[in-house]
Design a protein around this motif. Structure first.
Motif, PDB file in Angstrom:
ATOM      1  N   ARG A 271       0.816  -1.229   0.000  1.00 14.17           N
ATOM      2  CA  ARG A 271       0.000   0.000   0.000  1.00 14.17           C
ATOM      3  C   ARG A 271       0.838   1.261   0.000  1.00 14.17           C
ATOM      4  NH1 ARG A 271      -4.527  -0.784   4.626  1.00 14.17           N
ATOM      5  NH2 ARG A 271      -2.712  -1.404   5.852  1.00 14.17           N
ATOM      6  N   ARG A 272       2.120   1.124  -0.319  1.00 11.27           N
ATOM      7  CA  ARG A 272       2.950   2.334  -0.281  1.00 11.27           C
ATOM      8  C   ARG A 272       2.476   3.374  -1.295  1.00 11.27           C
ATOM      9  NH1 ARG A 272       6.125  -1.798  -2.445  1.00 11.27           N
ATOM     10  NH2 ARG A 272       6.726  -1.472  -4.612  1.00 11.27           N
ATOM     11  N   GLY A 273       1.975   2.909  -2.446  1.00 10.95           N
ATOM     12  CA  GLY A 273       1.435   3.866  -3.410  1.00 10.95           C
ATOM     13  C   GLY A 273       0.211   4.579  -2.868  1.00 10.95           C
ATOM     14  N   LEU A 274      -0.659   3.858  -2.203  1.00 12.91           N
ATOM     15  CA  LEU A 274      -1.848   4.460  -1.600  1.00 12.91           C
ATOM     16  C   LEU A 274      -1.459   5.450  -0.513  1.00 12.91           C
ATOM     17  CD1 LEU A 274      -4.916   4.596  -1.133  1.00 12.91           C
ATOM     18  CD2 LEU A 274      -4.686   2.607   0.384  1.00 12.91           C
ATOM     19  N   LEU A 275      -0.449   5.089   0.293  1.00 15.53           N
ATOM     20  CA  LEU A 275      -0.002   6.015   1.341  1.00 15.53           C
ATOM     21  C   LEU A 275       0.558   7.302   0.731  1.00 15.53           C
ATOM     22  CD1 LEU A 275       1.818   3.515   3.760  1.00 15.53           C
ATOM     23  CD2 LEU A 275      -0.531   4.340   3.866  1.00 15.53           C
ATOM     24  N   ARG A 276       1.293   7.155  -0.377  1.00 16.59           N
ATOM     25  CA  ARG A 276       1.831   8.346  -1.052  1.00 16.59           C
ATOM     26  C   ARG A 276       0.701   9.229  -1.573  1.00 16.59           C
ATOM     27  NH1 ARG A 276       4.419   7.155  -6.670  1.00 16.59           N
ATOM     28  NH2 ARG A 276       2.203   6.684  -6.930  1.00 16.59           N
ATOM     29  N   THR A 277      -0.317   8.574  -2.132  1.00 15.07           N
ATOM     30  CA  THR A 277      -1.444   9.342  -2.672  1.00 15.07           C
ATOM     31  C   THR A 277      -2.180  10.085  -1.560  1.00 15.07           C
ATOM     32  OG1 THR A 277      -1.688   7.742  -4.450  1.00 15.07           O
ATOM     33  CG2 THR A 277      -3.566   9.180  -4.009  1.00 15.07           C
ATOM     34  N   ARG A 279      -1.010  11.063   1.317  1.00 19.87           N
ATOM     35  CA  ARG A 279      -0.179  12.180   1.786  1.00 19.87           C
ATOM     36  C   ARG A 279      -0.205  13.328   0.800  1.00 19.87           C
ATOM     37  NH1 ARG A 279       3.963  11.731   5.181  1.00 19.87           N
ATOM     38  NH2 ARG A 279       3.848  14.002   5.007  1.00 19.87           N
ATOM     39  N   ALA A 280      -0.174  13.006  -0.499  1.00 17.46           N
ATOM     40  CA  ALA A 280      -0.207  14.061  -1.522  1.00 17.46           C
ATOM     41  C   ALA A 280      -1.549  14.788  -1.531  1.00 17.46           C
ATOM     42  CB  ALA A 280       0.067  13.457  -2.895  1.00 17.46           C
ATOM     43  N   LEU A 285       0.798  13.235   8.336  1.00 17.62           N
ATOM     44  CA  LEU A 285       1.425  11.992   8.767  1.00 17.62           C
ATOM     45  C   LEU A 285       0.761  11.475  10.040  1.00 17.62           C
ATOM     46  CD1 LEU A 285       3.655   9.900   8.419  1.00 17.62           C
ATOM     47  CD2 LEU A 285       5.178  11.385   9.740  1.00 17.62           C
ATOM     48  N   ARG A 286       0.431  12.408  10.955  1.00 22.01           N
ATOM     49  CA  ARG A 286      -0.231  11.983  12.183  1.00 22.01           C
ATOM     50  C   ARG A 286      -1.589  11.376  11.895  1.00 22.01           C
ATOM     51  NH1 ARG A 286      -0.661  16.297  16.957  1.00 22.01           N
ATOM     52  NH2 ARG A 286       1.590  15.934  16.818  1.00 22.01           N
ATOM     53  N   GLY A 287      -2.337  11.995  10.974  1.00 25.05           N
ATOM     54  CA  GLY A 287      -3.650  11.447  10.627  1.00 25.05           C
ATOM     55  C   GLY A 287      -3.547  10.087   9.959  1.00 25.05           C
ATOM     56  N   LEU A 288      -2.527   9.905   9.107  1.00 25.41           N
ATOM     57  CA  LEU A 288      -2.350   8.631   8.427  1.00 25.41           C
ATOM     58  C   LEU A 288      -1.984   7.525   9.418  1.00 25.41           C
ATOM     59  CD1 LEU A 288      -2.299   7.222   5.685  1.00 25.41           C
ATOM     60  CD2 LEU A 288       0.117   7.824   5.496  1.00 25.41           C
ATOM     61  N   ILE A 289      -1.068   7.829  10.334  1.00 24.17           N
ATOM     62  CA  ILE A 289      -0.685   6.842  11.339  1.00 24.17           C
ATOM     63  C   ILE A 289      -1.871   6.536  12.248  1.00 24.17           C
ATOM     64  CG2 ILE A 289       0.841   6.363  13.270  1.00 24.17           C
ATOM     65  CD1 ILE A 289       2.161   6.268  10.533  1.00 24.17           C
ATOM     66  N   LEU A 372       8.505  10.930   2.044  1.00 20.79           N
ATOM     67  CA  LEU A 372       7.262  10.802   1.292  1.00 20.79           C
ATOM     68  C   LEU A 372       7.474  10.103  -0.041  1.00 20.79           C
ATOM     69  CD1 LEU A 372       4.294  11.423   0.770  1.00 20.79           C
ATOM     70  CD2 LEU A 372       4.956  13.693  -0.039  1.00 20.79           C
ATOM     71  N   LEU A 373       8.435  10.535  -0.829  1.00 21.57           N
ATOM     72  CA  LEU A 373       8.644   9.943  -2.141  1.00 21.57           C
ATOM     73  C   LEU A 373       9.239   8.543  -2.033  1.00 21.57           C
ATOM     74  CD1 LEU A 373       9.987  12.998  -4.146  1.00 21.57           C
ATOM     75  CD2 LEU A 373       7.658  12.063  -4.082  1.00 21.57           C
ATOM     76  N   ALA A 374       9.923   8.285  -0.948  1.00 29.04           N
ATOM     77  CA  ALA A 374      10.544   6.966  -0.809  1.00 29.04           C
ATOM     78  C   ALA A 374       9.527   5.870  -0.576  1.00 29.04           C
ATOM     79  CB  ALA A 374      11.535   6.978   0.359  1.00 29.04           C
ATOM     80  N   LEU A 375       8.315   6.254  -0.183  1.00 35.49           N
ATOM     81  CA  LEU A 375       7.295   5.239   0.042  1.00 35.49           C
ATOM     82  C   LEU A 375       6.992   4.462  -1.230  1.00 35.49           C
ATOM     83  CD1 LEU A 375       4.804   7.102   2.362  1.00 35.49           C
ATOM     84  CD2 LEU A 375       6.065   5.032   2.913  1.00 35.49           C
TER      85      LEU A 375
END
Length: 825
Positions: A271-277, A279-280, A285-289, A372-375
């Protein structure tokens, strides 16, 4: 809140596309929670029953007067104290035997309800007698727990018949009574126990016991005041048993968490692509975690509810074996049905939440720290994984030092388990590095592109399979260690039993007078080679209950009583009343060695004796001492003749047994043949380790499930790696066989590493844990056939785990493999 809801919905959509991963996490939490809560249910039930047993007469009346020597005293002391103004209440207790297909021994408690101190609680309830006349009159009442009534095979209102042919008062069920206990009026108890005019103790109100007057001079040498906290022997004796169960449950719990950890880590990577999306799109980051944490909490709640329910079922299946173990080893009675408090259910769900947090925290932390981009970059994720593996190896080294320190300086049961935990965790953390090193060494000897790809791809799969292989390593090592310890203990125990049970017939008399009468009658009987009486006194040394046994000087003991350590003239000194022999566990507890002096509290003051021998006394949680019978009777006039061991000529056992039954009215509970005792002891031994074997098997099953889920979830992501080989001409069937070879290679290396780890674990169990838990040390036995069997079982588990994913790979259509090239970016 709206952003959290949107993020959570987006994250949850992943599980619709990957239901297998969803069930992987759920299964891991379910199995881990089920095994842990099942063990805790067994421990909770047993401890609740101990509490019920200790609360038979509790509250302000816990302080008591007991005999200074022996177990009972004359009730004239009670009459004298009452006339002197002491508000004492008499109690008599003893064991009552019942014959049957399964002989039963219960604790009979006789009370005097009219004199019970105010506020006394009987079985956790105020000691109010709704019908006093029915309880103390004729035929009276016998209070009993429903579980004990069921074991007797009777109904409420019926009258049980003891092994001696005596009829108890009508049975009346009291739910709060502990199992294995019957409460009657003290007059009925004296008749049933054949102890007329005898008492076990005198209860005192707490306020009076706080400032008691001096005992009359003639009673001061007979009685002593025992505070309420001085008699909690059962809890202390059984602590080691329950700690062993908890350690096995915790191991199974950790192995189950490996499934969760692997599945969560893989899902987060996918899901790293979804996480990047997200965040974009403005999700912090706090809300995502926070959304990931809420998702993890939902998994924990579902898995916890299922795990607690299955844990209850598991405990129900194992309860009979655990109850039999506690009854055989410690004389502790545990109910045959579970009755658990609501707190246990809540604790199980809380354990599931904790497990989910432990399993998911690492993945959440790595995701939070990556840029962020490394995800979206797989190489960045693998680099982070590589750094984490290096930290694992460093942590393994620290744990290895901790294990060494626990072995060198630890001197407690907790220290012994700290050694085991540090050793197992260090081995698990070091496993990926060892496997990688082995594969790197193998790569040097590979010839040909396909062989080089085989090893290189195995190394690439290692991070994804590491946790499942760790689970397999721990499960196999635990099976090898516990299996070697159990089988070694069985061989040692059987050999020890063959030596100790050398007599042909064992007789337990009703009392000393009957024993002396039987001994006189047997002296003139033909076919009787020897009558070996055994005298006994119960003492307390340094707060521990101890059995002091007196034996006669006879060659049978020299030949059949094996000693671990002895002085050259040990048996001669024992026969002369100048020496004492100790059980191994008591010697360790009192820190005594050969040649040391031990002072025993006798009627004429302390009696010092020299320690001349140490012997094994497996299965006896209490301390045991061996002295000369004449010396014992001279210094302890209250000593009881508790057993007669008869050595007979061949073919005389059945005849003499029948004559004893007819002449003295003895039943099967008081006459035991050597073979019967050996069968009973072996059955107790097997049931003692039944729960351990079941937990080991379940742990290995969980490890197999972990490997299966890891391979299944890895199957889809590996298509992009296998598609180029297919395009180069490698058939799908051959790809499946290559993948199977990779799985078996990693599993074989893990099995090879698990064998020495298991042997080391067995040594820790017999040389460290057993010594701290039970006081005896066992010799280390290694069984090559058992190692081979467990190794093949580990490979079979791996083969079954790989079968499903490989079957799917072999059935892949060419279009699916071609699609991997279409999806390349």
């Amino acid at each position: 809140m709206a952003m959290l809801r949107i993020s959570l919905l987006a994250l949850l959509s992943h599980w619709r596309r990957h239901p297998l991963q969803f069930f992987s996490i759920l299964t891991g939490l379910w199995l881990a929670t089920a095994l842990w809560t099942g063990v805790q249910a067994l421990n909770s039930q047993a401890r609740a029953d101990y509490a019920r047993a200790s609360a038979l007469l509790a509250g302000p009346a816990q302080a008591q007067l007991v005999a200074r020597r022996g177990e009972r005293f004359d009730q004239a002391a009670y009459v004298q104290l009452r006339r002197s103004g002491w508000p004492v209440s008499p109690v008599l207790e003893g064991r009552l035997r019942f014959a049957g297909a399964e002989p039963l021994s219960v604790r009979l408690l006789g009370i005097e309800p009219l004199s019970l101190p105010p506020g006394t609680q009987l079985a956790g309830q105020p000691a109010r007698m709704p019908d006093l006349r029915a309880f103390i009159g004729t035929p009276g009442q016998a209070w009993i727990a429903a579980d004990t009534l069921q074991r007797l095979g009777l109904q409420p209102g019926e009258r049980a018949v003891s092994g001696d042919g005596q009829r108890l008062p009508p049975l009346q069920v009291h739910e709060q009574l502990a199992p294995g206990v019957i409460v009657v009026d003290i007059g009925h108890a004296q008749t049933l126990l054949q102890a007329p005019g005898q008492l076990s103790r005198l209860l005192l109100p707490a306020d009076f016991a706080a400032r008691p007057p001096a005992l009359p001079a003639e009673l001061a040498a007979l009685l002593q005041l025992q505070p309420a906290s001085a008699g909690d022997d059962l809890q202390r004796l059984t602590d080691s048993f329950h700690l062993n169960l908890s350690a096995l449950g915790l191991l199974a719990f950790l192995v189950g968490l490996f499934i969760v950890h692997a599945a969560i880590g893989l899902a987060l990577e996918q899901r790293r692509g979804l996480l990047r999306t997200l965040r974009a799109c403005g999700v912090s980051l706090r809300g995502l975690i926070g959304a990931l944490a809420v998702e993890l909490g939902l998994f924990a709640l579902l898995g916890g509810l299922a795990g607690v329910a299955c844990g209850y079922l598991l405990a129900s299946l194992l309860l009979d074996d655990v109850a039999a173990s506690l009854r055989g080893l410690y004389g502790a009675e545990v109910a045959g049905q579970l009755s658990l408090a609501p707190q246990w259910w809540l604790a199980g769900i809380a354990m599931s939440l904790l497990g989910a947090l432990l399993a998911g925290a690492n993945s959440l932390l790595r995701a939070a720290r990556l840029p962020l981009l490394a995800l979206a970059q797989p190489q960045a994720w693998r680099a982070a994984q590589s750094r984490w593996l290096r930290r694992q190896a460093l942590l393994a080294g620290v744990l290895g030092l901790l294990a060494a320190a626990s072995w060198r300086f630890g001197d407690s049961l907790l220290g012994a388990f700290a050694l085991l935990a540090a050793l197992l965790l260090a081995a698990a953390l070091l496993l990926p590095a060892l496997l990688d090193a082995a594969l790197a060494l193998l790569a040097r000897h590979c010839r040909g592109p396909l062989a080089e790809w085989f090893v290189a791809d195995s190394r690439q799969q290692l991070p994804a399979l590491a946790l499942a292989l760790m689970a397999l390593l721990l499960a196999l090592a635990a099976s090898v260690g516990v299996g070697s310890m159990t089988e070694g203990f069985r061989q040692t125990f059987v050999g020890w039993l063959d030596q100790r049970l050398s007599a042909d017939l064992y007789l337990t008399p009703r009392d000393t007078a009957q024993a002396l009468d039987i001994g006189t009658w047997l002296a003139d009987r033909p076919g009787v080679d020897a009558v070996l009486p055994s005298w006994r006194v119960d003492l307390r040394l340094q707060g521990w209950p101890v059995q002091l046994q007196g034996i006669v000087d006879h060659p049978s003991y020299r030949q059949h009583w094996p000693l671990l350590e002895q002085r050259a003239d040990a048996w001669t000194q024992l026969a002369a009343g100048q020496g004492v022999m100790l059980s191994e566990q008591l010697a360790r507890r009192l820190k005594l060695r050969l040649g040391d002096r031990l002072a025993l509290p006798g009627a004429e003051g302390e009696q010092p004796l020299s320690v001349v021998g140490l012997y094994a006394d497996y299965g006896n949680p209490r301390g045991h001492l061996l002295v000369n019978a004449e010396w014992l009777r001279r210094h302890w006039r209250e000593a009881r003749l508790v057993n007669l061991s008869l050595r007979l000529q061949p073919g005389q056992v059945a005849t003499l047994k029948e004559q004893l039954e007819q002449r003295y009215g003895l039943d099967a509970t008081r006459l035991s043949e050597q073979a019967t005792l050996k069968r009973w002891s072996a059955a107790v031994f097997e049931r003692t380790f039944a729960a351990t074997a079941a937990l080991n098997s379940l742990t290995l099953l969980v490890a197999g499930v972990a490997l299966f889920i890891s391979l299944l979830t890895l199957g889809h992501s590996r298509l992009s790696q296998l598609a180029p080989l297919w395009a180069l001409g490698v058939s799908r069937t051959r790809l499946a066989w290559l993948s199977l070879g990779q799985t078996l290679l990693l599993a074989s290396l893990t099995v090879l590493l698990a064998m020495p780890l298991g042997v080391l674990l067995a040594w820790c169990l017999v040389a460290v844990v057993n010594v701290q838990a039970f006081g005896w040390r066992l010799p280390l036995h290694v069984f090559p056939a058992q190692l081979l069997q467990l190794g093949l079982l580990g490979l079979l588990t791996s083969l079954l785990a790989a079968a499903g994913p490989l079957w799917q790979l072999a059935r892949r259509q060419p279009a699916e493999l071609l699609r991997q090239f279409a999806d390349e970016r």
